[in-house]
Design an enzyme around this catalytic site. Structure first.
Site, PDB file in Angstrom:
ATOM      1  N   ASN A   1      31.776  45.632  94.307  1.00  0.00           N
ATOM      2  CA  ASN A   1      32.686  45.444  95.426  1.00  0.00           C
ATOM      3  C   ASN A   1      32.484  46.603  96.413  1.00  0.00           C
ATOM      4  O   ASN A   1      32.715  47.759  96.062  1.00  0.00           O
ATOM      5  CB  ASN A   1      34.130  45.422  94.880  1.00  0.00           C
ATOM      6  CG  ASN A   1      35.182  45.290  95.972  1.00  0.00           C
ATOM      7  OD1 ASN A   1      34.887  45.430  97.159  1.00  0.00           O
ATOM      8  ND2 ASN A   1      36.411  45.036  95.563  1.00  0.00           N
TER       9      ASN A   1
ATOM     10  N   HIS B   1      34.516  37.571 100.024  1.00  0.00           N
ATOM     11  CA  HIS B   1      34.532  38.980  99.622  1.00  0.00           C
ATOM     12  C   HIS B   1      34.067  39.057  98.167  1.00  0.00           C
ATOM     13  O   HIS B   1      34.452  38.235  97.341  1.00  0.00           O
ATOM     14  CB  HIS B   1      35.945  39.540  99.773  1.00  0.00           C
ATOM     15  CG  HIS B   1      36.088  40.941  99.259  1.00  0.00           C
ATOM     16  ND1 HIS B   1      35.151  41.918  99.529  1.00  0.00           N
ATOM     17  CD2 HIS B   1      37.040  41.521  98.482  1.00  0.00           C
ATOM     18  CE1 HIS B   1      35.534  43.034  98.943  1.00  0.00           C
ATOM     19  NE2 HIS B   1      36.668  42.828  98.291  1.00  0.00           N
TER      20      HIS B   1
ATOM     21  N   CYS C   1      39.562  45.781 102.247  1.00  0.00           N
ATOM     22  CA  CYS C   1      38.425  44.874 102.003  1.00  0.00           C
ATOM     23  C   CYS C   1      38.397  43.696 102.978  1.00  0.00           C
ATOM     24  O   CYS C   1      37.395  42.991 103.071  1.00  0.00           O
ATOM     25  CB  CYS C   1      38.446  44.356 100.567  1.00  0.00           C
ATOM     26  SG  CYS C   1      38.396  45.668  99.353  1.00  0.00           S
TER      27      CYS C   1
HETATM   28  C1  LIG Z   1      39.903  44.965  87.159  1.00  0.00           C
HETATM   29  C2  LIG Z   1      39.629  43.656  86.436  1.00  0.00           C
HETATM   30  C3  LIG Z   1      38.155  43.430  86.295  1.00  0.00           C
HETATM   31  C4  LIG Z   1      40.231  43.753  85.038  1.00  0.00           C
HETATM   32  O1  LIG Z   1      40.024  42.530  84.364  1.00  0.00           O
HETATM   33  P1  LIG Z   1      41.253  41.797  83.642  1.00  0.00           P
HETATM   34  O2  LIG Z   1      40.698  40.620  82.976  1.00  0.00           O
HETATM   35  O3  LIG Z   1      42.306  41.571  84.685  1.00  0.00           O
HETATM   36  O4  LIG Z   1      41.685  42.860  82.599  1.00  0.00           O
HETATM   37  P2  LIG Z   1      43.131  43.545  82.425  1.00  0.00           P
HETATM   38  O5  LIG Z   1      43.366  44.542  83.522  1.00  0.00           O
HETATM   39  O6  LIG Z   1      44.159  42.472  82.214  1.00  0.00           O
HETATM   40  O7  LIG Z   1      42.877  44.302  81.066  1.00  0.00           O
HETATM   41  C5  LIG Z   1      42.564  43.600  79.874  1.00  0.00           C
HETATM   42  C6  LIG Z   1      42.152  44.614  78.846  1.00  0.00           C
HETATM   43  O8  LIG Z   1      40.853  45.133  79.187  1.00  0.00           O
HETATM   44  C7  LIG Z   1      40.903  46.560  79.208  1.00  0.00           C
HETATM   45  N1  LIG Z   1      39.955  47.060  80.198  1.00  0.00           N
HETATM   46  C8  LIG Z   1      40.169  47.332  81.497  1.00  0.00           C
HETATM   47  N2  LIG Z   1      39.038  47.796  82.057  1.00  0.00           N
HETATM   48  C9  LIG Z   1      38.102  47.812  81.074  1.00  0.00           C
HETATM   49  C10 LIG Z   1      36.749  48.180  81.036  1.00  0.00           C
HETATM   50  N3  LIG Z   1      36.098  48.652  82.117  1.00  0.00           N
HETATM   51  N4  LIG Z   1      36.080  48.049  79.877  1.00  0.00           N
HETATM   52  C11 LIG Z   1      36.691  47.584  78.772  1.00  0.00           C
HETATM   53  N5  LIG Z   1      37.979  47.232  78.744  1.00  0.00           N
HETATM   54  C12 LIG Z   1      38.675  47.338  79.885  1.00  0.00           C
HETATM   55  C13 LIG Z   1      42.333  46.876  79.572  1.00  0.00           C
HETATM   56  O9  LIG Z   1      42.675  48.178  79.159  1.00  0.00           O
HETATM   57  C14 LIG Z   1      43.078  45.825  78.775  1.00  0.00           C
HETATM   58  O10 LIG Z   1      43.158  46.231  77.430  1.00  0.00           O
HETATM   59  P3  LIG Z   1      44.475  45.964  76.573  1.00  0.00           P
HETATM   60  O11 LIG Z   1      44.636  44.472  76.537  1.00  0.00           O
HETATM   61  O12 LIG Z   1      44.144  46.579  75.266  1.00  0.00           O
HETATM   62  O13 LIG Z   1      45.576  46.642  77.325  1.00  0.00           O
HETATM   63  C15 LIG Z   1      40.293  42.469  87.173  1.00  0.00           C
HETATM   64  O14 LIG Z   1      41.686  42.544  87.026  1.00  0.00           O
HETATM   65  C16 LIG Z   1      39.965  42.405  88.615  1.00  0.00           C
HETATM   66  O15 LIG Z   1      38.825  42.244  89.005  1.00  0.00           O
HETATM   67  N6  LIG Z   1      41.003  42.443  89.481  1.00  0.00           N
HETATM   68  C17 LIG Z   1      40.841  42.318  90.895  1.00  0.00           C
HETATM   69  C18 LIG Z   1      40.428  43.637  91.432  1.00  0.00           C
HETATM   70  C19 LIG Z   1      40.027  43.549  92.869  1.00  0.00           C
HETATM   71  O16 LIG Z   1      39.599  42.538  93.338  1.00  0.00           O
HETATM   72  N7  LIG Z   1      40.182  44.673  93.551  1.00  0.00           N
HETATM   73  C20 LIG Z   1      39.760  44.867  94.867  1.00  0.00           C
HETATM   74  C21 LIG Z   1      40.582  44.136  95.825  1.00  0.00           C
HETATM   75  S1  LIG Z   1      39.757  44.012  97.318  1.00  0.00           S
END
Ligand SMILES: CC(C)(COP(=O)(O)OP(=O)(O)OC[C@H]1O[C@@H](n2cnc3c(N)ncnc32)[C@H](O)[C@@H]1OP(=O)(O)O)[C@@H](O)C(=O)NCCC(=O)NCCS
Length: 321
Positions: free
Chosen positions: A277, A247, A109
Site C-alpha cells: 500500500n 486503491h 490514501c
Molecule cells: C491489517 C490487516 C491485514 C489485518 O488482517 P485481519 O485479518 O484484519 O487481522 P486482525 O487485525 O483481525 O488480526 C487477526 C490476528 O492476526 C494477528 N496479526 C496481525 N498482524 C499480523 C501479522 N503481520 N502476522 C501475523 N499475525 C498478525 C493479530 O494479532 C490477530 O491475532 P489474535 O487473533 O491472536 O489477536 C487487515 O485488517 C487490513 O488490511 N485492514 C485494512 C488496512 C488498510 O487498508 N489500511 C490502509 C487504509 S488506506
C-alpha cells in the site's frame, strides 16, 4: 469541454523488501502476509527523496510535452520531504515549470482521487489547459517497523497523471468524493512538534497507527458507495466499465469490491503484490501500469476508486483517449 488523462508515469525506489525480511523484524510470516493482504514485496526508499520519486514519475508522464504548458501541479501526499515549501512547489522548481501554480493535498490514501477532483474543477473554471496530478509517498519513514499490524502493509513510490482540457473529448465522465468522520481515530499519524517557550505538546507517536479490522470494514463499505455513485451519475452499469483501478490496500478489499459490482477480478488492475500500500501513490502507479499494458483502447471506460484516512473515499470515471 472535457478533461482528459493524456499521460501517466510512475517511479519506485530501488530497494525491494520481501516478506521474509519483515519476519526478522516482527513476529509474522510470509504466508500470513500473502494470505491476509496479497502483498509479497514492497519498494522502500533509502537514498531517494519523495521529490526524486515525484519528479521521475512526472517526467515519465509528461514525455516530450512542453514544460511551459503545465499550468497546475497538485501533489497528494502524507509523507512530504518538508512542510514548506510544499512538494508541489518543489516539483515545480525542480522541473522548471515556470507557468505552474503548485501546492499539496492531504486526503491520505484518497489523495490522488481528491487531486483529480480538484484539478478537473480548477481546469474548467480557470481554463487551465494542462495539469500534473501526482501521488507520492515515503511511508517507510512514518511506519513503525516494530508493529506487525502495520509494517507489513506499506511501501514507497510515486505516480503521476497529466490532465488536459479538451474541446472535443469527454475524458472525465463523473466523480465522487466523501468524508466520513474518524470518530474513533482508527487511522492516524500524529505530529511530534518541538517544544517552544510557549507550548509543549509532550511526546507524540509520529507513526501510522491503525485499527486494521475497523479500517477494513470501512473500506469495503466506502469503496462500494463511491463506485455506485460514479456509475449512477454517469447513467451506466458496472458491466460498461472496461477496467477498474482500485486503491491497493489489501487484495481481499479488491476482491470484495469486484464481488459487490459482480465483475471479474481480472477487470481490476492489481499491483499490490509487488508494491504494498503506497497511500496516495497507489492509484496513479496502478493506472500507469494499466495505461502502458497495451490492453486499453480509445473510448474504454476506466474507474479509479480509493479510500483512506480522514476518513475519506472517492472515485473518478473517465473515458480513455
Ligand atoms: C491489517 C490487516 C491485514 C489485518 O488482517 P485481519 O485479518 O484484519 O487481522 P486482525 O487485525 O483481525 O488480526 C487477526 C490476528 O492476526 C494477528 N496479526 C496481525 N498482524 C499480523 C501479522 N503481520 N502476522 C501475523 N499475525 C498478525 C493479530 O494479532 C490477530 O491475532 P489474535 O487473533 O491472536 O489477536 C487487515 O485488517 C487490513 O488490511 N485492514 C485494512 C488496512 C488498510 O487498508 N489500511 C490502509 C487504509 S488506506
Amino acid at each position: 469541454m472535457g478533461v482528459v488523462i493524456a499521460g501517466t508515469g510512475k517511479a519506485l525506489p530501488e530497494l525491494k523488501i520481501e516478506n521474509e525480511y519483515l519476519s526478522r523484524l516482527v513476529d509474522t510470516d510470509s504466508q500470513w502476509i500473502i494470505d491476509r493482504t496479497g502483498i509479497e514485496t514492497r519498494h522502500i526508499a533509502t537514498n531517494e527523496t519523495a521529490l526524486d520519486l515525484a519528479v521521475k514519475a512526472a517526467q515519465e508522464a509528461m514525455g516530450g510535452m512542453d514544460k511551459d504548458s503545465i499550468e497546475l501541479v497538485l501533489v497528494a501526499t502524507v509523507s512530504p520531504d518538508m512542510l514548506v515549501p510544499s512538494m508541489g512547489a518543489l516539483v515545480k522548481r525542480t522541473l522548471g515549470l515556470k507557468n505552474a501554480i503548485a501546492y499539496d493535498i492531504n486526503a491520505a490514501c484518497s489523495g490522488f482521487i481528491y487531486g483529480i477532483w480538484n484539478a478537473e474543477a480548477l481546469m474548467k473554471i480557470h481554463g487551465i489547459k494542462r495539469a500534473l496530478v501526482i501521488g507520492v509517498e515515503r511511508l517507510s519513514r512514518i511506519t513503525n517497523w516494530e508493529d506487525r499490524g502495520t509494517c507489513i502493509l506499506f511501501g514507497d513510490g510515486a505516480g503521476c497523471a497529466v490532465l488536459e482540457l479538451s474541446d472535443s473529448k469527454t475524458g472525465i465522465i463523473s466523480s465522487f468524493v466523501k468524508n466520513y468522520d474518524d470518530v474513533t481515530d482508527c487511522l492516524i499519524v500524529d505530529i511530534q512538534y518541538p517544544k517552544t517557550p510557549f507550548s509543549d505538546d509532550g511526546p507524540k507517536d509520529p507513526y501510522i497507527n491503525m485499527n486494521g479490522s475497523q479500517v477494513f470494514r470501512f473500506a469495503v463499505g466506502a469503496i462500494g458507495e463511491a463506485m455506485d455513485s460514479v456509475l449512477q451519475k454517469a447513467g451506466i452499469k458496472a458491466d460498461d466499465v472496461q477496467y477498474y483501478v482500485p486503491h491497493q490496500a489489501n487484495m481481499r478489499i479488491i476482491q470484495s469490491a469486484a464481488q459487490r459490482m459482480k465483475q471479474p477480478v481480472d477487470k481490476f488492475q492489481v499491483n499490490i503484490k509487488t508494491t504494498g500500500n503506497v497511500s496516495a501513490a497507489s492509484i496513479p502507479m496502478a493506472l500507469s501500469d494499466l495505461m502502458k499494458s497495451g490492453k486499453v483502447h480509445s473510448g474504454d471506460k476506466i474507474m479509479l476508486v480509493g479510500f483512506g484516512g480522514g476518513l475519506s473515499a472517492g472515485a473518478i470515471l473517465f473515458e480513455a483517449l
